[in-house]
Motif scaffolding. Structure first.
Motif, PDB file in Angstrom:
ATOM      1  N   TYR A 109      38.950  37.876  34.084  1.00  0.00           N
ATOM      2  CA  TYR A 109      38.387  37.842  32.729  1.00  0.00           C
ATOM      3  C   TYR A 109      37.329  38.929  32.548  1.00  0.00           C
ATOM      4  N   GLN A 110      36.747  39.366  33.656  1.00  0.00           N
ATOM      5  CA  GLN A 110      35.668  40.344  33.594  1.00  0.00           C
ATOM      6  C   GLN A 110      36.177  41.748  33.264  1.00  0.00           C
ATOM      7  N   TYR A 111      37.457  42.006  33.507  1.00  0.00           N
ATOM      8  CA  TYR A 111      38.041  43.255  33.030  1.00  0.00           C
ATOM      9  C   TYR A 111      37.987  43.296  31.500  1.00  0.00           C
ATOM     10  N   SER A 112      38.336  42.176  30.890  1.00  0.00           N
ATOM     11  CA  SER A 112      38.373  42.117  29.424  1.00  0.00           C
ATOM     12  C   SER A 112      36.978  42.214  28.822  1.00  0.00           C
ATOM     13  N   THR A 113      36.047  41.416  29.328  1.00  0.00           N
ATOM     14  CA  THR A 113      34.690  41.475  28.793  1.00  0.00           C
ATOM     15  C   THR A 113      34.076  42.848  29.068  1.00  0.00           C
ATOM     16  N   GLY A 114      34.394  43.418  30.230  1.00  0.00           N
ATOM     17  CA  GLY A 114      33.856  44.733  30.573  1.00  0.00           C
ATOM     18  C   GLY A 114      34.355  45.816  29.643  1.00  0.00           C
ATOM     19  N   PHE A 115      35.653  45.810  29.344  1.00  0.00           N
ATOM     20  CA  PHE A 115      36.222  46.825  28.452  1.00  0.00           C
ATOM     21  C   PHE A 115      35.608  46.714  27.060  1.00  0.00           C
ATOM     22  N   ALA A 116      35.456  45.490  26.583  1.00  0.00           N
ATOM     23  CA  ALA A 116      34.891  45.296  25.245  1.00  0.00           C
ATOM     24  C   ALA A 116      33.440  45.759  25.193  1.00  0.00           C
ATOM     25  N   ALA A 117      32.651  45.398  26.219  1.00  0.00           N
ATOM     26  CA  ALA A 117      31.253  45.836  26.251  1.00  0.00           C
ATOM     27  C   ALA A 117      31.160  47.347  26.349  1.00  0.00           C
ATOM     28  N   ALA A 118      32.111  47.952  27.077  1.00  0.00           N
ATOM     29  CA  ALA A 118      32.111  49.406  27.238  1.00  0.00           C
ATOM     30  C   ALA A 118      32.319  50.122  25.912  1.00  0.00           C
ATOM     31  N   THR A 119      33.011  49.473  24.980  1.00  0.00           N
ATOM     32  CA  THR A 119      33.198  50.071  23.658  1.00  0.00           C
ATOM     33  C   THR A 119      31.848  50.295  22.986  1.00  0.00           C
ATOM     34  N   THR A 120      30.991  49.283  23.023  1.00  0.00           N
ATOM     35  CA  THR A 120      29.661  49.403  22.439  1.00  0.00           C
ATOM     36  C   THR A 120      28.824  50.442  23.176  1.00  0.00           C
ATOM     37  N   LEU A 121      28.838  50.386  24.496  1.00  0.00           N
ATOM     38  CA  LEU A 121      28.012  51.298  25.282  1.00  0.00           C
ATOM     39  C   LEU A 121      28.441  52.747  25.111  1.00  0.00           C
ATOM     40  N   SER A 122      29.749  53.003  25.106  1.00  0.00           N
ATOM     41  CA  SER A 122      30.220  54.378  24.951  1.00  0.00           C
ATOM     42  C   SER A 122      29.846  54.920  23.575  1.00  0.00           C
ATOM     43  N   GLN A 123      29.918  54.071  22.551  1.00  0.00           N
ATOM     44  CA  GLN A 123      29.523  54.513  21.220  1.00  0.00           C
ATOM     45  C   GLN A 123      28.030  54.815  21.155  1.00  0.00           C
TER      46      GLN A 123
END
Length: 602
Positions: free
Chosen positions: A523-537
């Motif tokens: 599940y942490q792959y999914s939460t990580g990818f989503a959080a990365a969207t905010t951080l990369s922006q």
């Protein structure tokens, strides 16, 4: 016929250099003897930590030092084994290391119960009396949260001593999957006979020739299905282990036990599954578009990875990929780029596939070694993304270890995937900004959408399956191959919708997913990818403060709880906002890709 090379035939420059850990195996042997002796000494410290703050410090420091030496030899053995899992000597080193893990765990198992046997006020008084213990305050705080789930010293010793036994199912799965399975010969796009492997399978599924994809899919699963009952046995045993340890530690479920160990509340998991299911229509829309653009009368599961835009127009040799990675990651600043270059220059990466090599990719190492990366390189855009992904892990490790003491020199699994997927997002943005050819842009957008599908959607699907088999086993259900395949097939059909044919082989996909042995990891792959969207922006906004906040997250290690570390970086993962932002980005890029793909097809 193209053959996978033997390990001895791989050029040295493309292999990792393990002599920086130990010059040779004799160094490993000496380390084993040292750790065994120290483990005996540490075991004799039982009952002595509460005499004074200084004694508490001495005992605590001794245990951390023992684990530090154990980690070093374990990393050496595991890297040796992973480079060729069929090598008997490497298997022996790995076996010694795993056995020693159980030995050390048994020798130190009394420590936590003894600490927690102290009244909280007494413990804090000892900490306050010894200034050097201030550097361990967060360690003791986290330990205190486990007070109700820690057993007596004798019970903890019994559990720790059984660690090697509890890990047997996962080890059996790994050996069977990585070393013993023999895959048939198939044909590539040029009609050449090639020996199928897990690494090559991923490449063939991206072929633009439908028969190549179908042949590879059916050939791979024909092997796994021969052993589906064996794989059911290993997975069922692993699940029983998770459930048993959760029960004896007085947790309500294996999921609660796994998440509590990372200080993650259940709401994070539940919010993910709920939000993803609310957005399955976007995945169905994307899958329908794939069927339309490819012009297929039927869309099968093996058609979900070939680029909708046709033959991949971006391919990279490994040296070319290194240069692209440096450019894409330059937004993180010159120090970050210099450390990436150092990874390239010091043989920290094992690059190409060889016989017996562990499949997939990962970043490894420990506090006293360089970060190491294992790849199975193919000249593809996917391999470039994999390189950037694993480099995110390695830079996370580098910055943490360079800025934290050993006791905080690691980081929670929960935040680990965020650094890697942030790098993937930065690479996507770089390619979309630098590639003007509409065919190339369409390909990059397709790759992003596929990455989102494979990470946010697919890993959440895995998470649902994982939770289901754990709860069913806890309720007394026998996890047979047929039982798991029935649920998995239905779950897969729900996720991908009516536009995809539910090929019977896909119901057995669980047999080849090693992450189901990782105890609520996916599940942490999914939460990580989503959080990365905010951080990369935030990084791409050009605001130095936001970039620095991200770099500070990389430097934080275990010095604070994972959720607190992420809040400081700019993402509150107890709220659904970061998931909504990720799906908004997916929908926007899907809309852009839909328009572009349809124009190119005209």
């Amino acid at each position: 016929m193209k053959q996978i090379p033997e390990r001895s035939a791989v050029p040295t420059a493309l292999t990792w250099d393990l002599t920086t850990i130990y010059p040779d195996d004799s160094g490993f042997d000496q380390a084993v003897a040292t750790v065994k002796a120290q483990a005996q000494k540490v075991a004799q410290l039982q009952g002595k930590l509460a005499t004074s703050g200084e004694q508490l410090y001495q005992v605590t420091a001794a245990i951390f030092d023992l684990n530090r030496q154990l980690e070093r030899l374990y990393v050496y053995a595991s890297l040796k084994n992973d480079q060729d899992t069929s090598n008997a000597h490497a298997q022996d080193l790995s076996g010694q290391a795993e056995s020693l893990v159980a030995t050390v765990a048994a020798a130190t198992s009394w420590y936590e119960p003894e600490v927690l046997g102290l009244e909280p006020a007494t413990l804090q008084g000892l900490i306050d009396a010894e200034p050097r213990l201030a550097d361990y305050q967060h360690i003791f705080d986290v330990l205190g949260q486990r007070r109700d789930h820690t057993l007596s010293a004798p019970e903890e010793k019994l559990l720790a001593g059984a660690g090697d036994i509890f890990g047997a199912s996962a080890k059996t799965y790994s050996v069977l999957s990585d070393a013993d399975l023999q895959f048939p010969v198939v044909q590539d796009e040029e009609g050449h006979d090639v020996r199928l492997s897990e690494g090559l399978y991923g490449v063939l599924l991206q072929s633009t020739t439908p028969k190549v994809r179908e042949q590879a899919f059916k050939a791979l699963y024909s092997v796994y299905q021969q052993f589906r009952h064996t794989f059911a046995s290993t997975l069922a045993s692993e699940v029983k282990t998770h459930n048993y340890t959760a029960q004896v530690r007085h947790y309500g479920s294996a999921r609660e036990a796994a998440m509590s160990s990372n200080e993650i509340p259940a709401v994070v998991y539940d919010t993910l599954v709920k939000t993803v299911n609310q957005h399955l229509d976007s995945l169905h829309q994307y899958v329908g578009l794939r069927k339309e653009i490819l012009g297929l009368p039927e869309l099968h599961m093996y058609d979900l990875y070939t680029p909708i835009t046709g033959e991949p127009s971006l391919k990279y040799t490994y040296p070319e990929a290194q240069q692209e990675a440096l450019k894409a990651l330059s937004v993180l600043g010159p120090d970050y780029v210099a450390n990436v270059q150092k990874m390239f220059d010091t043989r920290a990466i094992d690059v190409v596939e060889n016989k017996g090599k562990r499949t997939g990719a990962y970043s490894g190492g420990m506090y006293d070694t360089k970060p190491y990366i294992l790849l199975n390189w193919q000249d593809s855009l996917e391999s470039l993304f994999t390189l950037v992904h694993e480099m995110g892990h390695s830079m996370h490790s580098h910055y943490t270890r360079s800025n934290q003491p050993y006791q905080y020199g690691d980081y929670s699994i929960f935040v680990a995937e965020i650094a890697s997927t942030t790098n993937e997002n930065l690479l996507t943005d770089y390619l979309l900004k630098t590639q003007t050819d509409p065919h190339v842009r369409a390909y990059v957008l397709n790759h992003y959408l596929d990455g989102f599908k494979g990470t946010v959607y697919r890993q959440t699907q895995f998470a649902e399956f994982e939770d289901y088999i754990h709860t069913q086993a806890a309720a007394g259900q026998s996890l047979t191959a047929d039982f798991m395949s029935k649920f998995y097939g239905d779950l897969n059909a729900r996720y991908y919708g009516d536009n995809v044919i539910s090929d019977p082989q896909i119901a057995d996909e669980w047999t080849r997913i090693p992450h189901f042995y990782y105890n609520y990891y996916v599940y942490q792959y999914s939460t990580g990818f989503a959080a990365a969207t905010t951080l990369s922006q935030r990084i791409l906004s050009g605001d130095p403060a936001k970039r620095d906040a991200y770099l500070n997250y990389l430097k934080s290690g275990d010095s604070a709880s994972p959720l607190e570390v992420m809040k400081r970086a700019g993402v509150d993962m107890t709220q659904p906002d970061y998931l909504d932002r990720a799906f908004k980005t997916f929908d926007e890029r899907l809309a852009e890709f839909t328009k572009l793909a349809r124009e190119l097809k005209k």
